[in-house]
Enzyme design. Sequence first.
Site, mmCIF file in Angstrom:
data_model
loop_
_atom_site.group_PDB
_atom_site.id
_atom_site.type_symbol
_atom_site.label_atom_id
_atom_site.label_comp_id
_atom_site.label_asym_id
_atom_site.label_seq_id
_atom_site.Cartn_x
_atom_site.Cartn_y
_atom_site.Cartn_z
ATOM 1 N N GLY A 151 0.722 -0.983 0.009
ATOM 2 C CA GLY A 151 0.120 0.136 -0.044
ATOM 3 C C GLY A 151 0.713 1.408 0.017
ATOM 4 C CB CYS A 205 10.170 7.056 1.686
ATOM 5 S SG CYS A 205 10.418 8.972 0.979
#
Length: 508
Positions: A315, A431
Amino acid sequence: MSAEGARRRGPGGGRKDGGKEGSRRQSGGRRDAPRSAGPRRDSPAPRQVRPDARTVALSVMSAVRERAAYANLLLPSELTKARLDTRDAALATELTYGTLRTQGLLDRIIAEAAGRPVEEIDPPVLDLVRLGAYQLLFTRIGAHAAVDTSVEAARTLGLGRAGAFVNAVLRKVSAQDLDSWVEVLRKDVTDPVARLAVGTAHPEWIARAFAESLGANAGELPELLAADDARPKVHLAALPGAISAEELALVTGGSEGVVSPYAVHLDSGDPGALDAVKDGLATVQDEGSQVVAIAASRAPLVGEDGGRWLDLCAGPGGKAVMLGALAEIEGATVTGVEVSEHRADLVRQATRDLPVTVLTADGRDPGLEPGFDRVLLDAPCSGLGALRRRPEARWRKTAADIPGLVILQRELLESALRLVRPGGVVLYATCSPHLSETVSVIREANRRDDVELLDVREILEGIDGTSTEGLGDGPWVQLWPHRHGTDAMFMAGLRRLESAPTSPSRGQ
């Protein structure tokens, strides 16, 4: 935006129309109709006044504060509802993202001007003062307009006598420019990283984490923080097999990327309105995220690729789309795993025309049969690498968030290594450049006897059109916004071994 950045771009932060703001928008950005004695009985109903740029900004700021909304997700819908013209929509975007991004710096200035901690100011009033202070310090909007519209907003919003407080604080803020205020805040700060953090509106712990990750290149920290404050370009991904980056650049007027062979950059605009995006030929995806999926599909295996690929934390679906498109070309299939049912549905919707099957399960124990050839683990992380795209995020995160995330990352990586076959590869990505979430996790996994690290630089060098300049010493790769124009993505490749190596040396 840093104080230095404000000097480079001019006091308006680059807005060409800002110098007219003081004379043209004295009443909060609306062009008020001439006054009359009142509507005649036979006159048409008064035209409904649309929200102005400041009203939209305040609405988004309030939602971010009250219900932890994400500004980058909420603002587009608020702009659509407000039906602002192009100029006012651009102003609303600047005010919203700019105020949220610089919130910590603004709060310190407001506290100095108000003579009290911001925690003692009612939140709706504080939102007004923040928005007014941003206009005063970071834009060309005239001081008179910035103050008066803020005071008027206090009255319109029913905040009682708060208008007098708003007026007093903003007039004190307007007495000095940004550079002068930064020097006031720095007067007792001697640590160089802490001084940079003040001037670039970053929490000190984040600036320090960036410096530690840069390591020997810590001299690049000012450049990195400035890039982190700049509004990023729109990044598109040309879907492999559907359209090339060259074709996508031609039809959108964009420019091709430098790290991903599928990337196209646009200076601004609404990517959802592009025909290529509406037709499913391209998606909106940061170039660094594209490279992660590409590396997962290209990492060298031992033995043939049986075409059984896994996206363990799929997701909301961006990397799953890229991985699915690459899998379709290679004749492979992708199993996507996502613990949240809502996010799993987003992945299903995004990959509906691709060879991707999505399961709702916990990636730490998804109940899948081991033996995958490739596993992409884009692990949940602090998101410190994408702060430029999420303006409020830097003030929501704390250093206390990191240890719990690291535990989760290690557990997910253990699961990925159980699920990949001997000779197969796990591509670990975050990230975030925080060393605890990146290098520390990989070094821990590399202590296993059945794991070897791959040099991700070599994987990227094998991708046509990819620039590998500035990728570091390896074997992992850390991308940076100031070097590569991407989010600060980290990626490392781990290959399961058929048997334990005879040499006790584990390299990294």
